[in-house]
Every structure is written in C-alpha cells, then in structure tokens.
Design a protein around this motif. Structure first.
Motif, PDB file in Angstrom:
ATOM      1  N   ARG A  85       0.877   7.217  -0.286  1.00 60.06           N
ATOM      2  CA  ARG A  85       0.799   6.669   1.077  1.00 60.06           C
ATOM      3  C   ARG A  85       1.961   7.173   1.931  1.00 60.06           C
ATOM      4  O   ARG A  85       1.799   7.461   3.118  1.00 60.06           O
ATOM      5  N   TYR A 118       5.189  -2.139  13.638  1.00 67.16           N
ATOM      6  CA  TYR A 118       5.875  -3.413  13.459  1.00 67.16           C
ATOM      7  C   TYR A 118       6.492  -3.878  14.779  1.00 67.16           C
ATOM      8  O   TYR A 118       6.417  -5.055  15.121  1.00 67.16           O
ATOM      9  N   GLU A 142      -5.924  -6.919   9.858  1.00 69.74           N
ATOM     10  CA  GLU A 142      -5.018  -7.302   8.789  1.00 69.74           C
ATOM     11  C   GLU A 142      -3.981  -8.259   9.352  1.00 69.74           C
ATOM     12  O   GLU A 142      -3.920  -8.492  10.551  1.00 69.74           O
ATOM     13  N   THR A 159       2.903  -6.392  -1.101  1.00 67.79           N
ATOM     14  CA  THR A 159       3.968  -6.245  -2.086  1.00 67.79           C
ATOM     15  C   THR A 159       4.972  -7.400  -2.019  1.00 67.79           C
ATOM     16  O   THR A 159       5.397  -7.927  -3.049  1.00 67.79           O
ATOM     17  N   GLY A 161      -3.247  -1.126   1.728  1.00 63.22           N
ATOM     18  CA  GLY A 161      -2.283  -1.793   0.870  1.00 63.22           C
ATOM     19  C   GLY A 161      -2.493  -1.495  -0.615  1.00 63.22           C
ATOM     20  O   GLY A 161      -3.628  -1.427  -1.091  1.00 63.22           O
ATOM     21  N   VAL A 162      -1.393  -1.366  -1.314  1.00 67.39           N
ATOM     22  CA  VAL A 162      -1.462  -1.151  -2.762  1.00 67.39           C
ATOM     23  C   VAL A 162      -1.949  -2.444  -3.424  1.00 67.39           C
ATOM     24  O   VAL A 162      -2.759  -2.411  -4.361  1.00 67.39           O
ATOM     25  N   THR A 163      -1.485  -3.572  -2.933  1.00 65.29           N
ATOM     26  CA  THR A 163      -1.924  -4.850  -3.487  1.00 65.29           C
ATOM     27  C   THR A 163      -3.414  -5.063  -3.174  1.00 65.29           C
ATOM     28  O   THR A 163      -4.164  -5.554  -4.017  1.00 65.29           O
ATOM     29  N   ASN A 219      -2.689  -7.378   3.839  1.00 69.12           N
ATOM     30  CA  ASN A 219      -4.127  -7.233   4.057  1.00 69.12           C
ATOM     31  C   ASN A 219      -4.762  -8.603   3.832  1.00 69.12           C
ATOM     32  O   ASN A 219      -4.145  -9.494   3.245  1.00 69.12           O
ATOM     33  N   GLY A 253       0.202  -9.440   9.719  1.00 67.32           N
ATOM     34  CA  GLY A 253       1.463  -8.749  10.002  1.00 67.32           C
ATOM     35  C   GLY A 253       1.947  -7.845   8.881  1.00 67.32           C
ATOM     36  O   GLY A 253       2.222  -6.672   9.092  1.00 67.32           O
ATOM     37  N   ALA A 254       2.067  -8.373   7.682  1.00 69.11           N
ATOM     38  CA  ALA A 254       2.558  -7.565   6.568  1.00 69.11           C
ATOM     39  C   ALA A 254       1.698  -7.755   5.316  1.00 69.11           C
ATOM     40  O   ALA A 254       2.182  -7.652   4.187  1.00 69.11           O
ATOM     41  N   LYS A 304       2.724   3.853   7.660  1.00 67.61           N
ATOM     42  CA  LYS A 304       3.751   2.823   7.502  1.00 67.61           C
ATOM     43  C   LYS A 304       4.975   3.294   8.270  1.00 67.61           C
ATOM     44  O   LYS A 304       5.867   3.962   7.737  1.00 67.61           O
TER      45      LYS A 304
HETATM   46  C1  LIG Z   1       0.884  -3.990   7.984  1.00 66.70           C
HETATM   47  C2  LIG Z   1       0.801  -4.191   6.513  1.00 66.70           C
HETATM   48  N1  LIG Z   1      -0.401  -4.370   5.945  1.00 66.70           N
HETATM   49  C3  LIG Z   1      -0.534  -4.536   4.624  1.00 66.70           C
HETATM   50  C4  LIG Z   1       0.556  -4.532   3.782  1.00 66.70           C
HETATM   51  C5  LIG Z   1       0.354  -4.686   2.310  1.00 66.70           C
HETATM   52  O1  LIG Z   1       0.532  -3.434   1.667  1.00 66.70           O
HETATM   53  P1  LIG Z   1       1.044  -3.378   0.155  1.00 66.70           P
HETATM   54  O2  LIG Z   1       0.085  -4.172  -0.643  1.00 66.70           O
HETATM   55  O3  LIG Z   1       1.028  -1.931  -0.194  1.00 66.70           O
HETATM   56  O4  LIG Z   1       2.413  -3.945   0.139  1.00 66.70           O
HETATM   57  C6  LIG Z   1       1.837  -4.358   4.335  1.00 66.70           C
HETATM   58  C7  LIG Z   1       3.052  -4.400   3.553  1.00 66.70           C
HETATM   59  O5  LIG Z   1       3.444  -3.871   2.717  1.00 66.70           O
HETATM   60  C8  LIG Z   1       1.952  -4.165   5.723  1.00 66.70           C
HETATM   61  O6  LIG Z   1       3.145  -3.979   6.281  1.00 66.70           O
END
Ligand SMILES: Cc1ncc(COP(=O)(O)O)c(C=O)c1O
Ligand SMILES: Cc1ncc(COP(=O)(O)O)c(C=O)c1O
Lengths: 355, 355
Positions: B94, B201, B232, B302, B258-260, B237, B234-235, B196
């Motif tokens: 990513r 942000y 999604e 994450t 998102g990886v999660t 999904n 703020g931080a 990212k």
């Molecule tokens: C805008 C946004 N969406 C989704 C995620 C989730 O992504 P991940 O699961 O890779 O952390 C994040 C944070 O990491 C994010 O900043």
C-alpha cells in the motif's frame, strides 16, 4: 501590535546580481519571521531571525496529517524607491479562511500585516528591480505537536520566508499550453479545494507530471461531481473571453478565490467589459472555439500575474487559441496590474500598501 | 539488501512501566530508521540512529505542498518471547501504491521490510506486553527539496519511528458513537482518497471536531459525488452485519484499502459467512435499522483492530445498534485477530512475520 524581537544575521548572503533574471522559489533572503502558538499562550514570541532550518520532532503532525497552510504574495520596489505590497489584506483574509477550514488558530489581521511589513523591510535590499522580477513572500503555518493520531494540533509555527523571483513559467508572458484533465480530480464541493493547503497541491502532482510529459505546462481541472464544469488551473484561476464577454468559473467552494482573479474582475468591470462568474461547461468552450467566438483564454495568479493560454487540449480536441498569440486583454491586464504593482500606473482601486 | 549503518543512543530513555495502559502515539522509542533519496543516488544511506529532531529548510516542499505519505502497522511480543509483525507486506504494498499516486519514488519491498525488522529489533525492549498494548510502527516519507513551486520533489527522507501504544479510542473495545457527515466530503473518485497521505486527514479535521463537540468519537464519510454511498470512518473501514450477511463498501478508489478490512473479509469467508463488498446507500442502513435486520456495525483498523459501533447518527436519525452492546462477530473478530497477532491463535492464513 506584535512585539517583534530582532536577531540580525551575522553572515549576510550575497545578493543576486542586478541583471539576474532569477528563477522562481530557489533562493531565499537573509531573514525570516517566526511566531509560535500554544493553546494556553496563543500566538506568541514573534521574532525576525536569520534564515535557518526548522527543527521538528519526527512525529510532528505536519509530517503525517498535512495540517499546513500557506499564502503567496509579492513586494515590488518602485522607481522612486518605495516598497509596495499588492492587496496583502486579501491574502491575510484568505489565510484565515484556510485556517478556519483546517482547524488552525487564526492570526489577527493587523499582526499578520505587521509581520509581513517588518520582515520585508528587514530584507528590503533583496527586492529585485529587473522587469518581471519581484520579492515573493511566503507566509505559512505548520502543525507541530509531537503526536500520532488524527486531531487538530495544539501547537503551530507561523513562518514568513522571502524569495527574490523571476518568471514562474519559463515561457514568461508567452502563451502556455494547458491540458484539460479528464481522469484525475483535484477537489470537490464539501472538501477543502478553496483552502490554500498542501493537500490540494499533492493531489495535483500526478496529473501535472502526465501533462508535462505530453508537453503541456499546466493542468486545467474539471469539477469532481459532474466532471465537466471548469474549475481552475494548477496554480491559477482561468478566464475566457467569449464573444466580447469575460467569463470565469464562479467561486463554488472547490476552487481557490484568487487575489489576481478578483483584481482581473474589478479591472474588467472598471473598463466596462461584461464579466460573468458562473458555471462553465467544457463543452461550451469547445463550441465557442468551433464557432470562432473564443477570443482569449488566460490564467491569473500571483506568481505569473497573467498567463496567456495559447492552446487547450481536451480529450482528443486541440484548441489553438488566437493562433497561439497573446490576446489584447491578456496584455492589457498584465500591463495594468504590473503597472499598479510597480507604482507606474495610477492605483485607482487602492490596491497597493506601502511598507 | 540494505546496508544499514547503526548509531546507538548514548542516553537511553526510561521504558514505560510494565503495567502502564499507555496512550496512543505520545511516546517514542530510543531509535529511528532514516534513509535519504536523491534523483541521482536513489534511496541511500540507510541508518538506525538515536530518535532525534529532523532539521529541514523552511522552504522544504513537505511544509507547503503536502507531498508526504505514511503507513501504520504493529509489532507484538508473544508469550514465548517472539516478536511478530502483522501482515507487513500489505502495508508495504500500500505504501508503494501511495508513493505512485503522489509521485514519491518507490521503495523496494524487501528493503522496506528489512528496515522495519531492524528498527523493531533494535528497540525490542520497548514492545509492551500488557493486554491491549503493542508497538505501533510509523513509516513515513517527506519531500525535502528547498523549493517553492508545484512539482514533485527531487529529494526525500524515509523515516520509521516506533511508539508503544494502548487503545486508540479511550473507549477501548466499548462501542463508539459515529456521526455520519452530510456536509463535508473527505475524498472523491479521481482524487487521492485511497492513498495514505496527510491530505485526506487534514480534510477530515473540521468535521471530526464538529462530531466530537456533539459527543461522537468519529465521522463516517459519504461519497463526494452522490453524497449517499457509505465510504469509511476517519481512521477505520466500516462493516455492517445485515440479516446474517457481512456488508462493507467496495474499494472504489476513494477509500483506504485497510489491511484490517482485508483480514476481516478473509476471516468471515473462512468462517463461511457471506461477505458482500459493494456500494451501500445510507438509506439501506436506515431501512435495515428500522426493519430490525441491522445486527452489527463495527470499524476495522490497525490502531483499534475492531471497534464496535453502538450508535450511528445520520441527519436527525439516531440509530442505536444492539442497544449499544458489543456484537458477536465484533467480539469474535477482535479475539481472533488479536489472538493471531499475539501468537495465541493458530495463524491459519499465514499473516504473521517473525522479526
Ligand atoms: C482513512 C483510513 N481508513 C481505514 C484505515 C484502516 O486501515 P488499516 O486496517 O490498514 O489500518 C485507516 C487506518 O489505518 C485509515 O486511516
Ligand atoms: C490552485 C490555485 N488557484 C489559483 C491561484 C491564484 O491565486 P492568487 O491570484 O491569489 O495568487 C493559485 C495561486 O496562488 C493557486 O495555487
């Protein structure tokens, strides 16, 4: 009134040669203005110090979450030795609009103006006088909290640096070629397109690189929703002269309200030219081009003042404007605005502010 | 293979106490990884040095034009003392997608992984072991050319810093309240929403502040074109369990992959749950809520891993999900993912990488 502390440089740099045509944004003067913000103290410790690196924690929020704003305006030296700023209050007002949009604490307008004046005065010797040159003033604010996590920072630095500059486009007043972007989007209504913040510029890079590779110097953006209404160019607002009328996209929240844009509109109105600020469908431009009513196209911005557009490319259509020559109004606007900036033309609209 | 130069700190900081619940992103370890980029040399001078300020020219492009990218992943210490990274290759992939989108030179995947492993190994003693804590890893790249003008930088710094962290939301696994934003927009198709980078942000701050003031911990974004499809948080999904099915917005270019998110989808499929990645109209969620088929809502990221959502507010409608309690799958996904991360659950999908 700011209580500005002064620390003069002990090692002044060499000034550029008087006849140096100067590039844009590559050399900086001897001093900079700095002021800090903390929640409890507010803006404090205003100082003019030697131009020097900024030292920040690697976790400083500006490196991660893009909370940064900037402005750009110019100072000119008149033939009789006065130093003039061009409509600084417009930039200061816009700066605080940006600040509000991205949650940076505002700076009192009079303090902002005082800071600009004082730092310009300190490095007055750096204002170049060769035609086409000026002293570019770059105020900016960065978020400095050493913190990972998304929220507005509690601490900031406000800095003003100065750069003696020549033409922004290597073409000078020669017409530029503009690529109309149909794949990428710069900003959208509800977003931060009208704020002067790094986010809008990083979003433009890929498209700009592509346009450069194709031989175009700038990108013209279309709106992000319908993908057909004209917005603005990378670092300029855009104007069309169609069938005797001046037409420019209305300020809709996703384009930057340019100071030069406003100046162009005011002057055209002064001259009795009809001016329309409205939505412009790219198809309308193509039609005007085909009809032969597309009389002029030009961009407006602090860096280049007026930049005639000689060619527009939209998908497979190449629109050659005025056979690539400079339009009558492009030239007249350039001459008038730079004339006022340099104190040569009468400042009928009260735009210049003496330092 | 990077040839990493080491300079160990002479003044190690005190480690946080073993039972410190830790905040998020406020303390940093003893060392950092740094590597520079120049057009001619490429990425070079990989080094692990004491955690220290970064010194940059005030005209460094990152301060003005937002050319910056970041990643976020975590390292965990298992009970038998091994150090595990969770799916680092997804973050690295990513990262290079972000790099391409915003014109930053890519970093070879194996070098990136080596850098992460080496710096984590160097500060292994900082990995906390109290339940709910971990070592957050923040790789980021900033544009460093001392230049004013919009173009990709020719020089960059790639840095990795480490922070022992606790819960991202003070609520921990307790359900959060989410505000559905109907005025501001975060990103749009054709823009940089899937990268990212700070831009996305800073664009979210104002809305987030408003939501906070109303007592909501995060904002849920709708798409910028139709203003009705769910994007999604703020931080994180976002996932919905509706009538026995797991539903989440499809990756459409404007949300972060998102990886999660990917991990949640993989696990649900493993468990035989139907998963739909598709456009989701907010009206559909409201309807499911009214029907009583909205069984669970949770975010994935994450920082918080899984974050159950107890309340959604859209315009004047307040949707109380599961009476504010934690859903069955929210809990099961949290337990399974953190179990794998900590080496307690069998890593059937081969997600962990030992340092
Ligand atoms: C805008 C946004 N969406 C989704 C995620 C989730 O992504 P991940 O699961 O890779 O952390 C994040 C944070 O990491 C994010 O900043
Ligand atoms: C995106 C954008 N639009 C328009 C402008 C023109 O604004 P101004 O005339 O205030 O310089 C600029 C640059 O300054 C700009 O960066």
């Amino acid at each position: 009134m700011l209580n500005i502390r002064y620390e003069k440089t002990a090692t002044p740099k060499e000034l550029p040669a008087k006849n140096d045509p100067l590039k844009f944004g590559t050399i900086f003067t001897d001093h900079m203005f700095v002021m800090d913000y903390e929640t409890v103290k507010g803006w404090h410790d205003a100082r003019i110090i030697p131009y020097q690196p900024i030292s920040l924690d690697p976790s400083a929020m500006v490196f991660h979450y893009g909370q940064e704003m900037f402005e750009g305006l110019k100072a000119y030296k008149t033939e009789d030795g006065r130093v003039l700023l061009f409509r600084p209050n417009k930039n200061i007002e816009r700066a605080n609009n940006t600040n509000r949009r991205i949650c940076i604490p505002e700076i009192p307008e009079e303090d902002f103006l005082q800071a600009i004046k004082e730092v310009v005065k300190t490095d007055e010797a750096w204002i170049p006088t060769k035609p086409g040159t000026s002293l570019y003033i770059r105020p900016f604010i960065i978020a400095t909290d050493p913190f990972l996590g998304v929220r507005p920072s509690d601490t900031y630095k406000f800095i003003i640096i100065l750069s003696p500059v020549g033409a922004y486009y290597p073409e000078g007043l020669d017409p530029v070629k503009i690529w109309i972007e149909d794949e990428y989007v710069r900003a959208v209504k509800g977003g931060i397109g009208e704020a002067k913040t790094g986010a809008n510029y990083v979003a433009s890079l890929k498209s700009q690189v592509k346009a450069h590779e194709e031989g175009y110097s700038q990108v013209l953006w279309l709106d992000g929703v319908n993908r057909k209404y004209i917005e603005e160019v990378g670092a300029m607002n855009i104007f069309f002269k169609i069938d005797g009328k001046i037409v420019t996209p209305v300020l809709n929240g996703s384009i930057l309200p340019g100071v030069t844009r406003d100046s162009v509109i005011c002057l055209c109105k002064e001259w009795g030219l009809p001016v329309e600020e409205r939505k412009i469908d790219i198809a309308e431009i193509k039609k005007a081009y085909e009809d032969g009513t597309l009389e002029e196209v030009f961009g407006s911005g602090t860096a280049a003042v007026i930049s005639p557009v000689g060619q527009l490319r939209w998908e497979d259509t190449i629109m050659q404007v005025r056979d690539g020559g400079i339009g009558e109004y492009s030239q007249k606007l350039y001459d008038t605005i730079t004339g006022i900036q340099l104190g040569k033309e009468k400042d009928i609209l009260g735009w210049t502010v003496e330092v």
